[in-house]
Motif scaffolding. Structure first.
Motif, PDB file in Angstrom:
ATOM      1  N   PRO A 261       0.844  -1.201   0.000  1.00  0.00           N
ATOM      2  CA  PRO A 261       0.000   0.000   0.000  1.00  0.00           C
ATOM      3  C   PRO A 261       0.875   1.245   0.000  1.00  0.00           C
ATOM      4  N   PRO A 262       0.296   2.416  -0.216  1.00  0.00           N
ATOM      5  CA  PRO A 262       1.100   3.642  -0.303  1.00  0.00           C
ATOM      6  C   PRO A 262       1.931   3.895   0.953  1.00  0.00           C
ATOM      7  N   VAL A 263       3.184   4.236   0.712  1.00  0.00           N
ATOM      8  CA  VAL A 263       4.107   4.698   1.760  1.00  0.00           C
ATOM      9  C   VAL A 263       4.887   5.860   1.155  1.00  0.00           C
ATOM     10  N   TRP A 264       4.893   7.005   1.821  1.00  0.00           N
ATOM     11  CA  TRP A 264       5.517   8.202   1.280  1.00  0.00           C
ATOM     12  C   TRP A 264       7.016   7.978   1.107  1.00  0.00           C
ATOM     13  N   SER A 265       7.462   7.926  -0.134  1.00  0.00           N
ATOM     14  CA  SER A 265       8.859   7.585  -0.421  1.00  0.00           C
ATOM     15  C   SER A 265       9.825   8.687  -0.023  1.00  0.00           C
ATOM     16  N   PHE A 266       9.302   9.897   0.230  1.00  0.00           N
ATOM     17  CA  PHE A 266      10.153  11.008   0.648  1.00  0.00           C
ATOM     18  C   PHE A 266       9.879  11.383   2.107  1.00  0.00           C
ATOM     19  N   GLY A 267       9.408  10.403   2.880  1.00  0.00           N
ATOM     20  CA  GLY A 267       8.983  10.664   4.245  1.00  0.00           C
ATOM     21  C   GLY A 267      10.104  10.593   5.258  1.00  0.00           C
ATOM     22  N   ALA A 268       9.688  10.596   6.533  1.00  0.00           N
ATOM     23  CA  ALA A 268      10.617  10.520   7.655  1.00  0.00           C
ATOM     24  C   ALA A 268      10.268   9.274   8.484  1.00  0.00           C
ATOM     25  N   LEU A 269      10.445   9.336   9.792  1.00  0.00           N
ATOM     26  CA  LEU A 269      10.298   8.145  10.621  1.00  0.00           C
ATOM     27  C   LEU A 269       8.903   7.511  10.572  1.00  0.00           C
ATOM     28  N   PRO A 270       7.805   8.289  10.534  1.00  0.00           N
ATOM     29  CA  PRO A 270       6.499   7.625  10.422  1.00  0.00           C
ATOM     30  C   PRO A 270       6.378   6.778   9.160  1.00  0.00           C
ATOM     31  N   SER A 271       6.878   7.286   8.033  1.00  0.00           N
ATOM     32  CA  SER A 271       6.843   6.508   6.791  1.00  0.00           C
ATOM     33  C   SER A 271       7.807   5.324   6.864  1.00  0.00           C
ATOM     34  N   ALA A 272       8.925   5.508   7.527  1.00  0.00           N
ATOM     35  CA  ALA A 272       9.881   4.407   7.687  1.00  0.00           C
ATOM     36  C   ALA A 272       9.241   3.267   8.474  1.00  0.00           C
ATOM     37  N   GLN A 273       8.520   3.609   9.532  1.00  0.00           N
ATOM     38  CA  GLN A 273       7.825   2.577  10.309  1.00  0.00           C
ATOM     39  C   GLN A 273       6.799   1.848   9.438  1.00  0.00           C
ATOM     40  N   ARG A 274       6.036   2.610   8.711  1.00  0.00           N
ATOM     41  CA  ARG A 274       4.977   2.025   7.883  1.00  0.00           C
ATOM     42  C   ARG A 274       5.566   1.117   6.807  1.00  0.00           C
ATOM     43  N   PHE A 275       6.625   1.577   6.138  1.00  0.00           N
ATOM     44  CA  PHE A 275       7.242   0.758   5.090  1.00  0.00           C
ATOM     45  C   PHE A 275       7.817  -0.528   5.680  1.00  0.00           C
ATOM     46  N   ALA A 276       8.461  -0.431   6.831  1.00  0.00           N
ATOM     47  CA  ALA A 276       9.052  -1.605   7.461  1.00  0.00           C
ATOM     48  C   ALA A 276       7.980  -2.640   7.818  1.00  0.00           C
ATOM     49  N   ARG A 277       6.868  -2.168   8.372  1.00  0.00           N
ATOM     50  CA  ARG A 277       5.786  -3.090   8.738  1.00  0.00           C
ATOM     51  C   ARG A 277       5.158  -3.739   7.501  1.00  0.00           C
ATOM     52  N   GLU A 278       4.864  -2.909   6.495  1.00  0.00           N
ATOM     53  CA  GLU A 278       4.202  -3.435   5.301  1.00  0.00           C
ATOM     54  C   GLU A 278       5.105  -4.400   4.538  1.00  0.00           C
ATOM     55  N   LEU A 279       6.374  -4.058   4.437  1.00  0.00           N
ATOM     56  CA  LEU A 279       7.312  -4.920   3.712  1.00  0.00           C
ATOM     57  C   LEU A 279       7.493  -6.245   4.436  1.00  0.00           C
ATOM     58  N   THR A 280       7.695  -6.198   5.735  1.00  0.00           N
ATOM     59  CA  THR A 280       7.886  -7.433   6.497  1.00  0.00           C
ATOM     60  C   THR A 280       6.656  -8.328   6.413  1.00  0.00           C
ATOM     61  N   SER A 281       5.479  -7.719   6.535  1.00  0.00           N
ATOM     62  CA  SER A 281       4.238  -8.491   6.438  1.00  0.00           C
ATOM     63  C   SER A 281       4.099  -9.148   5.072  1.00  0.00           C
ATOM     64  N   ALA A 282       4.418  -8.396   4.001  1.00  0.00           N
ATOM     65  CA  ALA A 282       4.310  -8.940   2.647  1.00  0.00           C
ATOM     66  C   ALA A 282       5.324 -10.055   2.413  1.00  0.00           C
ATOM     67  N   LEU A 283       6.530  -9.881   2.902  1.00  0.00           N
ATOM     68  CA  LEU A 283       7.557 -10.920   2.754  1.00  0.00           C
ATOM     69  C   LEU A 283       7.169 -12.191   3.491  1.00  0.00           C
ATOM     70  N   ASN A 284       6.665 -12.042   4.712  1.00  0.00           N
ATOM     71  CA  ASN A 284       6.262 -13.220   5.489  1.00  0.00           C
ATOM     72  C   ASN A 284       5.106 -13.945   4.816  1.00  0.00           C
ATOM     73  N   ALA A 285       4.134 -13.174   4.293  1.00  0.00           N
ATOM     74  CA  ALA A 285       3.005 -13.787   3.609  1.00  0.00           C
ATOM     75  C   ALA A 285       3.445 -14.501   2.327  1.00  0.00           C
ATOM     76  N   HIS A 286       4.393 -13.896   1.620  1.00  0.00           N
ATOM     77  CA  HIS A 286       4.901 -14.475   0.371  1.00  0.00           C
ATOM     78  C   HIS A 286       5.601 -15.806   0.642  1.00  0.00           C
ATOM     79  N   HIS A 287       6.391 -15.856   1.708  1.00  0.00           N
ATOM     80  CA  HIS A 287       7.120 -17.101   2.018  1.00  0.00           C
ATOM     81  C   HIS A 287       6.197 -18.169   2.581  1.00  0.00           C
ATOM     82  N   ALA A 288       5.072 -17.744   3.135  1.00  0.00           N
ATOM     83  CA  ALA A 288       4.127 -18.710   3.687  1.00  0.00           C
ATOM     84  C   ALA A 288       3.325 -19.411   2.597  1.00  0.00           C
ATOM     85  N   ASP A 289       3.224 -18.772   1.424  1.00  0.00           N
ATOM     86  CA  ASP A 289       2.444 -19.359   0.314  1.00  0.00           C
ATOM     87  C   ASP A 289       3.136 -20.581  -0.281  1.00  0.00           C
TER      88      ASP A 289
END
Length: 289
Positions: A261-289
């Motif tokens: 989902p959207p994560v502000w690519s020019f953001g600061a720590l709030p966007s960094a948190q969001r990207f880290a959570r979304e990426l980790t969740s997507a990676l874990n889901a991908h490996h679980a398939d």
């Protein structure tokens, strides 16, 4: 003996003056036309009176959500000066890319400029520095330090949740044939470094940490997992379904494809948190398939 009542009067005046200063500080409101500053102010619970282009903010940044009482002050590149002047903020905050607006904004209220993604600077440290600067300005020092600490804790926690070392290729679509690919000096890459994940992109990037490339350039990284960050421009998804060039990319054919989902690519720590959570969740889901 007469000195004693006089000292009491002086003391009361000092307390009153201090109270007025504290009251002024507690009611101070800041406005910004920069989304990176906006997300950070909201994350540290600073009092905000105006943020520019709010519907697009929610499309591109997502979180933190803007409270309903915060005024939309128009486009980032063309703010509504008349609306801003009706309820002038304590200060209007912006990044260097909007400095051309300073002369007109200064007629309404003082202007403060805060830099991020400076050439040669270390992105992660700059994001922390921006957080502390805004915390000091808005008297939210404790909240700023808490945001920094929480971000560090989140990164440490998410690092323990994966063991994959597949290189990642992080892109945002400009149209059906061109993408931004994120590398050095980008928020996405800074998060990858914190999570100890490899970035496949090894080509130069601009000051914002991305390179503009045709999608054919992605074919040079057949073993990478493609990470597509929304939003996609209108019609692009349908065009990609009929694009032979896209469909024949090894990553697409082999299913090494994630969409976030959207994560502000020019953001600061709030966007960094969001990207880290979304990426980790997507990676874990991908490996679980």
């Amino acid at each position: 003996m007469r000195c004693f009542p006089r000292l009491l009067i002086l003391a009361r005046r000092s307390l009153l003056a201090a109270g007025l200063l504290l009251s002024t500080a507690s009611h101070a409101q800041w406005a910004t036309i920069d989304w990176t500053i906006a997300e950070t102010l909201l994350a540290i619970k600073a009092p905000v009176s105006g943020i520019a282009q709010q519907p697009a903010y929610h499309d591109w940044v997502g979180e933190p959500r803007i409270p309903e009482h915060v005024m939309d002050i128009g486009l980032r590149t063309q703010p509504n000066f008349e609306l801003l002047a009706q309820s002038p903020p304590e200060q209007t905050l912006l990044s260097p890319m909007f400095t051309g607006l300073i002369p007109r904004l200064e007629k309404i209220a003082p202007v403060g400029t805060f830099a991020l993604y400076s050439p040669g600077a270390e992105t992660w440290q700059e994001m922390q520095s921006l957080t502390r600067q805004l915390g000091e300005l808005t008297d939210r020092n404790a909240e700023a330090e808490a945001l920094i600490e929480n971000t560090e804790q989140l990164m440490a926690e998410l690092r323990r949740q994966h063991s994959d070392s597949t290189p990642l290729l992080m892109v945002q679509f400009m149209d059906a044939r061109h993408v931004r690919v994120f590398g050095e000096n980008s928020l996405y890459n800074a998060v990858l470094e914190q999570l100890e994940l490899p970035n496949a992109w090894d080509q130069p990037t601009n000051a914002w940490g991305f390179a503009l490339a045709g999608i054919e350039a992605l074919a040079r990284y057949p073993d990478a997992t493609l990470v597509i960050v929304d939003p996609l421009p209108a019609g692009v998804e349908e065009q990609l379904e009929g694009s032979g060039l896209w469909q024949h990319l090894p990553n697409v054919q082999n299913g090494r494809l994630l969409r976030l989902p959207p994560v502000w690519s020019f953001g600061a720590l709030p966007s960094a948190q969001r990207f880290a959570r979304e990426l980790t969740s997507a990676l874990n889901a991908h490996h679980a398939d």
